[in-house]
Design a protein around this motif. Structure first.
Motif, mmCIF file in Angstrom:
data_model
loop_
_atom_site.group_PDB
_atom_site.id
_atom_site.type_symbol
_atom_site.label_atom_id
_atom_site.label_comp_id
_atom_site.label_asym_id
_atom_site.label_seq_id
_atom_site.Cartn_x
_atom_site.Cartn_y
_atom_site.Cartn_z
ATOM 1 N N TRP A 116 1.881 5.276 8.594
ATOM 2 C CA TRP A 116 3.361 5.379 8.905
ATOM 3 C C TRP A 116 4.146 6.645 8.791
ATOM 4 O O TRP A 116 4.989 6.960 9.597
ATOM 5 N N ALA A 117 3.429 7.622 7.936
ATOM 6 C CA ALA A 117 3.995 8.901 8.078
ATOM 7 C C ALA A 117 3.922 9.561 9.271
ATOM 8 O O ALA A 117 4.777 10.153 9.950
ATOM 9 N N GLU A 118 2.754 9.421 10.186
ATOM 10 C CA GLU A 118 2.553 10.016 11.620
ATOM 11 C C GLU A 118 3.315 9.252 12.314
ATOM 12 O O GLU A 118 4.085 10.040 13.280
ATOM 13 N N PHE A 119 3.659 7.915 12.279
ATOM 14 C CA PHE A 119 4.519 7.093 13.099
ATOM 15 C C PHE A 119 5.797 7.632 12.990
ATOM 16 O O PHE A 119 6.301 7.979 13.947
ATOM 17 N N VAL A 120 6.389 7.835 11.756
ATOM 18 C CA VAL A 120 7.940 8.254 11.636
ATOM 19 C C VAL A 120 8.130 9.769 11.904
ATOM 20 O O VAL A 120 9.033 10.182 12.524
ATOM 21 N N VAL A 175 6.705 1.572 2.464
ATOM 22 C CA VAL A 175 5.334 2.569 2.304
ATOM 23 C C VAL A 175 5.823 3.568 1.572
ATOM 24 O O VAL A 175 5.358 4.466 0.582
ATOM 25 N N ALA A 176 7.272 4.231 1.865
ATOM 26 C CA ALA A 176 7.479 5.448 1.296
ATOM 27 C C ALA A 176 7.843 5.217 -0.036
ATOM 28 O O ALA A 176 7.542 6.047 -0.809
ATOM 29 N N GLU A 177 8.481 4.051 -0.521
ATOM 30 C CA GLU A 177 8.857 3.816 -1.838
ATOM 31 C C GLU A 177 7.495 3.731 -2.634
ATOM 32 O O GLU A 177 7.666 4.044 -3.949
ATOM 33 N N TRP A 178 6.641 2.945 -2.248
ATOM 34 C CA TRP A 178 5.592 2.802 -2.743
ATOM 35 C C TRP A 178 4.708 4.301 -3.037
ATOM 36 O O TRP A 178 4.241 4.433 -4.260
ATOM 37 N N ALA A 179 4.522 4.977 -2.252
ATOM 38 C CA ALA A 179 4.066 6.299 -2.192
ATOM 39 C C ALA A 179 4.656 7.231 -3.353
ATOM 40 O O ALA A 179 4.191 7.708 -4.087
ATOM 41 N N MET A 180 6.090 7.519 -3.251
ATOM 42 C CA MET A 180 6.661 8.078 -4.372
ATOM 43 C C MET A 180 6.542 7.293 -5.743
ATOM 44 O O MET A 180 6.536 8.171 -6.626
ATOM 45 N N SER A 181 6.464 6.127 -5.840
ATOM 46 C CA SER A 181 6.226 5.339 -7.115
ATOM 47 C C SER A 181 4.812 5.796 -7.571
ATOM 48 O O SER A 181 4.634 5.827 -8.987
ATOM 49 N N GLY A 187 4.932 10.070 0.711
ATOM 50 C CA GLY A 187 6.366 9.506 0.732
ATOM 51 C C GLY A 187 7.250 10.587 0.749
ATOM 52 O O GLY A 187 8.306 10.073 1.450
ATOM 53 N N LEU A 188 7.194 11.723 0.389
ATOM 54 C CA LEU A 188 8.170 12.735 0.616
ATOM 55 C C LEU A 188 8.615 13.125 2.017
ATOM 56 O O LEU A 188 9.536 13.219 2.443
ATOM 57 N N GLY A 189 7.304 13.197 2.490
ATOM 58 C CA GLY A 189 7.540 13.591 4.070
ATOM 59 C C GLY A 189 7.904 12.520 4.920
ATOM 60 O O GLY A 189 8.668 12.589 6.003
#
Length: 257
Positions: A116-120, A175-181, A187-189
């Protein structure tokens, strides 16, 4: 009397929960092994699986749609024809997350976060893509040579990019929230790539929540490596201040600035 009624309600609720659990176990055990695996993975997609998103096979395998249909036939997911998505209800998602945690949950979540990071990142770039005379850019995007036709194509690209981010917003933010948790900097990216999109959608509260999570993680990183991460803390605070000012939370914005 009230105590007796309360005990009765608790017993009924417990009985319902047990019955629901038995049903979930029965349906899950009836799935094939590939379907059990995809069922667990679907718990990390609260926004559902979109059949119109061709790249999902990279994460879920070439035949994921057929496997998802098996899950739907066991009533563990539903297919919505109007949105072209497979979805799971809240209780089923919780059950599926248990199954994900029992398997390769962390590794799959990491792979999905990177996906999803690549997607966004790509669609954020396309949201702001501009007319250019550079031949390399034209070739990379397969744009027409005629300037007017090229601008029309670019506008269509921007519109389609925005639409793709809308339909996958819930999954991306999850996924961003999970990554930062868990302290994953990916997640920051994602948060950085979502800034313009969330502004266009006027999703102020979602953006504020993501900013606060990002700020907490960046402060932790800056405590260890201040020279490297303090500028990121500063930029996040500045962004938070601008957002809170826009939300007319002036008293909260001032300390950020």
């Amino acid at each position: 009397m009230e105590s007796g009624e309360q005990d009765k309600k608790q017993k009924i609720q417990k009985s319902k929960a047990n019955t629901e659990r038995m049903w979930l176990d029965s349906q899950y055990n009836g799935l094939s092994e590939p379907a059990q695996e995809l069922f667990a993975w679907m718990s990390f997609f609260p926004g559902g699986l979109f059949r119109g998103f061709n790249d999902l096979w990279e994460l879920l395998g070439d035949s994921w749609e057929d496997v998802a249909e098996e899950i739907a036939q066991h009533e563990l997911a539903t297919y919505n024809k109007s949105t072209d998505r497979y979805m799971m209800t809240g209780p089923v998602i919780e059950y599926a997350r248990e199954k994900l945690d029992e398997s390769d949950g962390y590794d799959f979540r990491q792979r999905t976060t990177e996906f999803w990071a690549e997607f966004v990142q790509w669609y954020d770039l396309m949201l702001d893509v501009q007319f250019t005379d550079q031949e390399s850019d034209t070739q990379a995007l397969d744009l027409p040579d005629d300037p007017e036709e090229r601008e029309i194509a670019l506008e269509s690209l921007r519109s389609n990019s925005f639409a793709m981010m809308v339909v996958e917003e819930e999954n991306v933010i999850h996924v961003a929230e999970w990554a930062m948790s868990v302290g994953n900097e990916t997640g920051l990216g994602i948060v950085d790539s979502l800034e313009d999109y969330l502004d266009l959608r006027k999703q102020w509260h979602k953006k504020e929540r993501l900013y606060r999570l990002a700020l907490s993680q960046r402060r932790q990183l800056a405590a260890v490596k201040p020279d490297e991460y303090m500028p990121d803390v500063a930029s996040t605070l500045n962004g938070m201040g601008e957002l809170l000012r826009k939300m007319e939370k002036t008293d909260d914005a001032k300390p950020c600035f």
